[in-house]
Write an enzyme that holds these catalytic residues in place. Structure first.
Site, mmCIF file in Angstrom:
data_model
loop_
_atom_site.group_PDB
_atom_site.id
_atom_site.type_symbol
_atom_site.label_atom_id
_atom_site.label_comp_id
_atom_site.label_asym_id
_atom_site.label_seq_id
_atom_site.Cartn_x
_atom_site.Cartn_y
_atom_site.Cartn_z
ATOM 1 N N ASN A 10 -13.220 26.463 -1.458
ATOM 2 C CA ASN A 10 -11.881 25.925 -1.701
ATOM 3 C C ASN A 10 -11.877 25.403 -3.139
ATOM 4 O O ASN A 10 -12.417 24.341 -3.412
ATOM 5 C CB ASN A 10 -11.600 24.788 -0.707
ATOM 6 C CG ASN A 10 -10.303 24.072 -1.021
ATOM 7 O OD1 ASN A 10 -9.469 24.583 -1.771
ATOM 8 N ND2 ASN A 10 -10.124 22.890 -0.455
ATOM 9 N N TRP A 11 -11.256 26.175 -4.031
ATOM 10 C CA TRP A 11 -11.288 25.789 -5.449
ATOM 11 C C TRP A 11 -10.328 24.651 -5.771
ATOM 12 O O TRP A 11 -10.325 24.145 -6.899
ATOM 13 C CB TRP A 11 -10.933 26.999 -6.325
ATOM 14 C CG TRP A 11 -12.024 28.013 -6.446
ATOM 15 C CD1 TRP A 11 -13.273 27.938 -5.911
ATOM 16 C CD2 TRP A 11 -11.961 29.253 -7.161
ATOM 17 N NE1 TRP A 11 -13.986 29.057 -6.249
ATOM 18 C CE2 TRP A 11 -13.208 29.879 -7.012
ATOM 19 C CE3 TRP A 11 -10.966 29.898 -7.906
ATOM 20 C CZ2 TRP A 11 -13.495 31.119 -7.590
ATOM 21 C CZ3 TRP A 11 -11.232 31.132 -8.475
ATOM 22 C CH2 TRP A 11 -12.492 31.737 -8.315
ATOM 23 N N LYS A 12 -9.485 24.302 -4.811
ATOM 24 C CA LYS A 12 -8.465 23.261 -5.062
ATOM 25 C C LYS A 12 -7.687 23.591 -6.341
ATOM 26 O O LYS A 12 -7.408 24.752 -6.597
ATOM 27 C CB LYS A 12 -9.118 21.877 -5.120
ATOM 28 C CG LYS A 12 -10.056 21.626 -3.951
ATOM 29 C CD LYS A 12 -10.422 20.187 -3.783
ATOM 30 C CE LYS A 12 -11.488 20.089 -2.709
ATOM 31 N NZ LYS A 12 -11.673 18.752 -2.204
ATOM 32 N N HIS A 96 -5.505 20.945 5.316
ATOM 33 C CA HIS A 96 -6.578 20.298 4.556
ATOM 34 C C HIS A 96 -6.235 18.822 4.395
ATOM 35 O O HIS A 96 -5.058 18.465 4.254
ATOM 36 C CB HIS A 96 -6.730 20.970 3.178
ATOM 37 C CG HIS A 96 -7.954 20.499 2.454
ATOM 38 N ND1 HIS A 96 -7.965 19.330 1.736
ATOM 39 C CD2 HIS A 96 -9.198 21.017 2.371
ATOM 40 C CE1 HIS A 96 -9.186 19.161 1.227
ATOM 41 N NE2 HIS A 96 -9.949 20.169 1.604
ATOM 42 N N GLU A 98 -6.323 16.886 1.998
ATOM 43 C CA GLU A 98 -5.505 16.537 0.816
ATOM 44 C C GLU A 98 -4.035 16.881 1.059
ATOM 45 O O GLU A 98 -3.140 16.205 0.539
ATOM 46 C CB GLU A 98 -6.080 17.250 -0.424
ATOM 47 C CG GLU A 98 -7.367 16.563 -0.881
ATOM 48 C CD GLU A 98 -8.420 17.471 -1.458
ATOM 49 O OE1 GLU A 98 -8.092 18.569 -1.934
ATOM 50 O OE2 GLU A 98 -9.609 17.084 -1.426
ATOM 51 N N GLU A 168 -13.687 18.485 8.900
ATOM 52 C CA GLU A 168 -13.836 17.899 7.568
ATOM 53 C C GLU A 168 -13.530 16.402 7.626
ATOM 54 O O GLU A 168 -12.357 16.002 7.502
ATOM 55 C CB GLU A 168 -12.865 18.574 6.593
ATOM 56 C CG GLU A 168 -13.151 20.039 6.373
ATOM 57 C CD GLU A 168 -12.895 20.432 4.921
ATOM 58 O OE1 GLU A 168 -13.816 20.973 4.304
ATOM 59 O OE2 GLU A 168 -11.805 20.146 4.407
ATOM 60 N N GLY A 174 -15.359 15.492 -1.235
ATOM 61 C CA GLY A 174 -15.364 15.215 -2.671
ATOM 62 C C GLY A 174 -15.994 13.879 -3.030
ATOM 63 O O GLY A 174 -15.873 13.406 -4.159
ATOM 64 N N SER A 214 -18.752 17.586 1.110
ATOM 65 C CA SER A 214 -19.906 17.413 0.221
ATOM 66 C C SER A 214 -21.091 18.307 0.584
ATOM 67 O O SER A 214 -22.246 17.901 0.481
ATOM 68 C CB SER A 214 -20.323 15.938 0.159
ATOM 69 O OG SER A 214 -19.260 15.160 -0.386
ATOM 70 N N GLY A 235 -15.797 22.513 -1.380
ATOM 71 C CA GLY A 235 -14.967 22.276 -2.551
ATOM 72 C C GLY A 235 -15.805 22.283 -3.817
ATOM 73 O O GLY A 235 -16.063 23.326 -4.421
ATOM 74 N N GLY A 236 -16.275 21.107 -4.220
ATOM 75 C CA GLY A 236 -16.962 20.931 -5.505
ATOM 76 C C GLY A 236 -18.062 21.945 -5.783
ATOM 77 O O GLY A 236 -18.117 22.534 -6.870
#
Ligand code: PEP
Length: 250
Positions: A10-12, A96, A98, A168, A174, A214, A235-236
């Site tokens: 997930n590149w956000k 998600h 966010e 999640e 993150g 994470s 993500g990261g």
């Protein structure tokens, strides 16, 4: 029943076209020999076409990070399921944290999106998980079950088995504070048990349930070793090709 592992990026809200091209050019040779793992990339809307072109000839799967539930109309700024199909997306992340906690999406909105994704031939990657205060109040199970109940309301069992669900925990996304393998395993067992009770054993055995929060090359193996964890939503650590490729070799 063995389910194919899925490692999803997930590149956000990251990367330009050129950065996406560079990532894909670096990634593809590193995962060319992977046979037993599905690899999914979910770039921002602006990079879906770029990633689609770059993935040609590979087995990389393509997804979006969100969508609206209507297919057309006066919805300024929104993107329709059919638009994602038109760009060759196969998957779409829905709910998600966010989207839930930064953009105020409700369980009802998320339920509409799950229905719209399925109706338009997209595979939903439904995210569920508790916030830190909910965990501290021992509400984790209740929150997850409530989200599952509301987000999947009215969805036919025929579609659940092909879906992806991601556990999640919001506090782990993150933050570098990943859930313990036991917590992830227990939450995923709870989700599978919910699917079992609502949709039956066959569906529960087929549905893929990922952990997200994470995940890094250094800890992915400990999650993938757990019974019932079918992959990771990342993500990261999915932003660098080298790190993302390492995540597929757990
Ligand atoms: C995510 O975006 O779904 C996620 C899990 O992010 P991170 O890996 O950075 O925690």
């Amino acid at each position: 029943m063995s389910r194919r592992p899925l490692i999803a990026a997930n590149w956000k809200m990251h990367k330009t076209c050129q950065e996406a091209r560079t990532f894909m050019a670096e990634l593809l040779p590193k995962i060319a020999d992977l046979k037993e793992v599905d690899v999914l990339v979910c770039p921002p809307y602006t990079l879906i076409s770029t990633v689609d072109q770059c993935r040609e000839g590979s087995k990389v799967l393509l997804g979006a990070q969100n969508m609206y539930h209507e297919n057309k109309g006066a919805f300024t700024g929104e993107v329709a399921p059919q638009m994602l199909k038109d760009l060759n997306c196969e998957f779409v992340i829905i709910g998600h944290s966010e989207r839930r906690w930064v953009f105020g999406e409700t369980d009802e909105t998320i339920n509409k999106k799950v229905h719209a994704a399925i109706a338009n031939g997209l595979i939903p990657v439904l995210c569920v998980g508790e916030k830190l205060d909910e965990r501290e109040k021992n509400l984790t199970d209740q929150v997850i079950l409530n989200q599952m109940e509301k987000n999947l309301a009215g969805v036919s069992e025929d579609f659940i088995s092909g879906m992806v669900i991601a556990y999640e925990p919001v506090w782990a996304i993150g933050t570098g504070k990943n859930a313990t393998t036991k917590d992830a395993k227990d939450a995923i067992a709870l989700i599978r048990e919910f699917v079992h009770s609502k949709f039956g054993q066959e569906v529960a055995e087929k549905v893929r349930i990922l952990y997200g929060g994470s995940v890094k090359p250094e800890n992915v193996k400990t999650y993938m070793e757990q019974e019932g964890i079918d992959g990771a939503l990342v993500g990261g650590a999915s932003l660098e090709a080298d790190s993302f490729a390492k995540l597929t070799r757990f």
